[in-house]
Design a protein around this motif. Structure first.
Motif, PDB file in Angstrom:
ATOM      1  N   LEU A  89      -3.484  21.490  -1.363  1.00  0.00           N
ATOM      2  CA  LEU A  89      -2.918  22.812  -1.079  1.00  0.00           C
ATOM      3  C   LEU A  89      -2.736  23.022   0.419  1.00  0.00           C
ATOM      4  CD1 LEU A  89      -4.812  25.053  -3.652  1.00  0.00           C
ATOM      5  CD2 LEU A  89      -2.381  24.442  -3.664  1.00  0.00           C
ATOM      6  N   GLU A  90      -3.725  22.610   1.213  1.00  0.00           N
ATOM      7  CA  GLU A  90      -3.617  22.729   2.671  1.00  0.00           C
ATOM      8  C   GLU A  90      -2.421  21.933   3.182  1.00  0.00           C
ATOM      9  OE1 GLU A  90      -8.252  23.483   3.981  1.00  0.00           O
ATOM     10  OE2 GLU A  90      -7.513  21.417   3.863  1.00  0.00           O
ATOM     11  N   ARG A  91      -2.265  20.719   2.682  1.00  0.00           N
ATOM     12  CA  ARG A  91      -1.153  19.864   3.107  1.00  0.00           C
ATOM     13  C   ARG A  91       0.181  20.463   2.690  1.00  0.00           C
ATOM     14  NH1 ARG A  91       0.383  15.711   6.519  1.00  0.00           N
ATOM     15  NH2 ARG A  91       1.945  14.474   5.477  1.00  0.00           N
ATOM     16  N   PHE A  92       0.236  20.968   1.473  1.00  0.00           N
ATOM     17  CA  PHE A  92       1.458  21.588   0.972  1.00  0.00           C
ATOM     18  C   PHE A  92       1.855  22.767   1.856  1.00  0.00           C
ATOM     19  CE2 PHE A  92       3.539  24.873  -1.547  1.00  0.00           C
ATOM     20  CZ  PHE A  92       4.621  24.176  -2.054  1.00  0.00           C
ATOM     21  N   MET A 108       0.843  -1.166   0.000  1.00  0.00           N
ATOM     22  CA  MET A 108       0.000   0.000   0.000  1.00  0.00           C
ATOM     23  C   MET A 108       0.896   1.239   0.000  1.00  0.00           C
ATOM     24  SD  MET A 108      -3.012   1.284   2.634  1.00  0.00           S
ATOM     25  CE  MET A 108      -3.536  -0.333   3.004  1.00  0.00           C
ATOM     26  N   ALA A 109       0.581   2.220  -0.835  1.00  0.00           N
ATOM     27  CA  ALA A 109       1.343   3.459  -0.926  1.00  0.00           C
ATOM     28  C   ALA A 109       1.055   4.353   0.272  1.00  0.00           C
ATOM     29  CB  ALA A 109       0.982   4.193  -2.211  1.00  0.00           C
ATOM     30  N   LYS A 110       2.056   5.109   0.692  1.00  0.00           N
ATOM     31  CA  LYS A 110       1.881   6.061   1.791  1.00  0.00           C
ATOM     32  C   LYS A 110       1.574   7.411   1.160  1.00  0.00           C
ATOM     33  CE  LYS A 110       2.135   7.747   5.947  1.00  0.00           C
ATOM     34  NZ  LYS A 110       0.912   7.908   6.647  1.00  0.00           N
ATOM     35  N   LEU A 111       0.281   7.732   1.062  1.00  0.00           N
ATOM     36  CA  LEU A 111      -0.145   8.994   0.466  1.00  0.00           C
ATOM     37  C   LEU A 111      -0.145  10.095   1.514  1.00  0.00           C
ATOM     38  CD1 LEU A 111      -3.132   7.721  -1.692  1.00  0.00           C
ATOM     39  CD2 LEU A 111      -0.771   8.046  -2.375  1.00  0.00           C
ATOM     40  N   LYS A 112       0.057  11.327   1.081  1.00  0.00           N
ATOM     41  CA  LYS A 112       0.057  12.461   1.997  1.00  0.00           C
ATOM     42  C   LYS A 112      -1.352  12.848   2.418  1.00  0.00           C
ATOM     43  CE  LYS A 112       4.418  14.513   0.983  1.00  0.00           C
ATOM     44  NZ  LYS A 112       5.140  15.652   1.487  1.00  0.00           N
ATOM     45  N   LEU A 113      -2.350  12.466   1.643  1.00  0.00           N
ATOM     46  CA  LEU A 113      -3.729  12.787   1.982  1.00  0.00           C
ATOM     47  C   LEU A 113      -4.422  11.570   2.550  1.00  0.00           C
ATOM     48  CD1 LEU A 113      -4.947  14.854  -1.101  1.00  0.00           C
ATOM     49  CD2 LEU A 113      -4.170  15.707   1.097  1.00  0.00           C
ATOM     50  N   SER A 114      -5.399  11.831   3.383  1.00  0.00           N
ATOM     51  CA  SER A 114      -6.231  10.744   3.879  1.00  0.00           C
ATOM     52  C   SER A 114      -7.608  10.893   3.238  1.00  0.00           C
ATOM     53  CB  SER A 114      -6.323  10.800   5.404  1.00  0.00           C
ATOM     54  OG  SER A 114      -6.894  12.020   5.812  1.00  0.00           O
ATOM     55  N   VAL A 115      -8.594  10.211   3.761  1.00  0.00           N
ATOM     56  CA  VAL A 115      -9.939  10.258   3.210  1.00  0.00           C
ATOM     57  C   VAL A 115     -10.422  11.715   3.171  1.00  0.00           C
ATOM     58  CG1 VAL A 115     -12.311   9.530   3.581  1.00  0.00           C
ATOM     59  CG2 VAL A 115     -10.449   7.955   4.042  1.00  0.00           C
ATOM     60  N   ILE A 116     -11.044  12.093   2.082  1.00  0.00           N
ATOM     61  CA  ILE A 116     -11.562  13.450   1.922  1.00  0.00           C
ATOM     62  C   ILE A 116     -12.850  13.576   2.709  1.00  0.00           C
ATOM     63  CG2 ILE A 116     -12.351  15.188   0.263  1.00  0.00           C
ATOM     64  CD1 ILE A 116      -9.366  14.408   0.011  1.00  0.00           C
ATOM     65  N   VAL A 117     -12.901  14.548   3.604  1.00  0.00           N
ATOM     66  CA  VAL A 117     -14.083  14.775   4.427  1.00  0.00           C
ATOM     67  C   VAL A 117     -15.173  15.390   3.552  1.00  0.00           C
ATOM     68  CG1 VAL A 117     -14.986  16.036   6.416  1.00  0.00           C
ATOM     69  CG2 VAL A 117     -12.659  15.141   6.460  1.00  0.00           C
ATOM     70  N   ALA A 126       0.869  23.446   4.934  1.00  0.00           N
ATOM     71  CA  ALA A 126       1.131  23.013   6.309  1.00  0.00           C
ATOM     72  C   ALA A 126       2.512  22.385   6.468  1.00  0.00           C
ATOM     73  CB  ALA A 126       0.057  22.029   6.760  1.00  0.00           C
ATOM     74  N   THR A 127       3.063  21.808   5.410  1.00  0.00           N
ATOM     75  CA  THR A 127       4.349  21.124   5.517  1.00  0.00           C
ATOM     76  C   THR A 127       5.499  21.908   4.890  1.00  0.00           C
ATOM     77  OG1 THR A 127       3.919  19.861   3.490  1.00  0.00           O
ATOM     78  CG2 THR A 127       3.266  18.840   5.587  1.00  0.00           C
ATOM     79  N   ASP A 128       5.233  23.124   4.444  1.00  0.00           N
ATOM     80  CA  ASP A 128       6.275  23.955   3.840  1.00  0.00           C
ATOM     81  C   ASP A 128       6.984  24.743   4.941  1.00  0.00           C
ATOM     82  OD1 ASP A 128       7.747  26.039   2.592  1.00  0.00           O
ATOM     83  OD2 ASP A 128       6.470  25.904   0.816  1.00  0.00           O
ATOM     84  N   ARG A 129       8.153  24.275   5.349  1.00  0.00           N
ATOM     85  CA  ARG A 129       8.879  24.905   6.456  1.00  0.00           C
ATOM     86  C   ARG A 129       9.288  26.335   6.138  1.00  0.00           C
ATOM     87  NH1 ARG A 129      12.744  19.812   7.931  1.00  0.00           N
ATOM     88  NH2 ARG A 129      11.100  18.472   8.737  1.00  0.00           N
ATOM     89  N   GLY A 130       9.682  26.573   4.900  1.00  0.00           N
ATOM     90  CA  GLY A 130      10.063  27.924   4.490  1.00  0.00           C
ATOM     91  C   GLY A 130       8.904  28.891   4.629  1.00  0.00           C
ATOM     92  N   PHE A 131       7.721  28.448   4.225  1.00  0.00           N
ATOM     93  CA  PHE A 131       6.533  29.287   4.346  1.00  0.00           C
ATOM     94  C   PHE A 131       6.210  29.539   5.811  1.00  0.00           C
ATOM     95  CE2 PHE A 131       1.874  29.524   4.917  1.00  0.00           C
ATOM     96  CZ  PHE A 131       1.666  30.750   4.310  1.00  0.00           C
ATOM     97  N   ALA A 132       6.269  28.499   6.645  1.00  0.00           N
ATOM     98  CA  ALA A 132       5.959  28.653   8.070  1.00  0.00           C
ATOM     99  C   ALA A 132       6.918  29.643   8.718  1.00  0.00           C
ATOM    100  CB  ALA A 132       6.024  27.306   8.776  1.00  0.00           C
ATOM    101  N   LYS A 133       8.191  29.539   8.377  1.00  0.00           N
ATOM    102  CA  LYS A 133       9.194  30.442   8.943  1.00  0.00           C
ATOM    103  C   LYS A 133       8.935  31.876   8.486  1.00  0.00           C
ATOM    104  CE  LYS A 133      14.173  31.039   9.320  1.00  0.00           C
ATOM    105  NZ  LYS A 133      15.496  30.525   8.936  1.00  0.00           N
ATOM    106  N   ALA A 134       8.681  32.062   7.193  1.00  0.00           N
ATOM    107  CA  ALA A 134       8.413  33.399   6.666  1.00  0.00           C
ATOM    108  C   ALA A 134       7.128  33.977   7.252  1.00  0.00           C
ATOM    109  CB  ALA A 134       8.326  33.357   5.137  1.00  0.00           C
TER     110      ALA A 134
END
Length: 79
Positions: free
Chosen positions: A55-58, A1-10, A60-68
């Motif tokens: 987009l939310e996941r991207f 099974m692949a490890k996807l970054k997204l889970s079930v869509i609410v 949320a996991t973008d360290r450069g964006f969080a720092k800026a």
């Protein structure tokens, strides 16, 4: 099974989005929706519904964006 970054869509209130996607990106969204559905034991969702969680996941996991973002919020005075 692949490890996807997204889970079930609410199932949330739908929002209408209009944009133009390159054909290759659309094919990848369709494939991602198929794989996600297969792993969740569901029928494939509309690939457009993947855009917001991706987009939310991207973001949320973008360290450069969080720092800026943190840097900007510290230099901007609160009202």
């Amino acid at each position: 099974m692949a490890k996807l970054k997204l889970s079930v869509i609410v199932d949330d209130k739908p929002v209408k989005v209009t944009l133009e996607l390159p054909a290759g990106l659309h094919r990848d969204l369709v494939a991602y929706a198929d794989i996600l559905a297969r792993e969740a034991g569901q029928s494939p969702a509309d690939p457009v519904r993947l855009i917001v969680p991706m987009l939310e996941r991207f973001i949320a996991t973008d360290r450069g964006f969080a720092k800026a973002k943190k840097s900007v919020s510290q230099t901007t005075p609160s009202m």
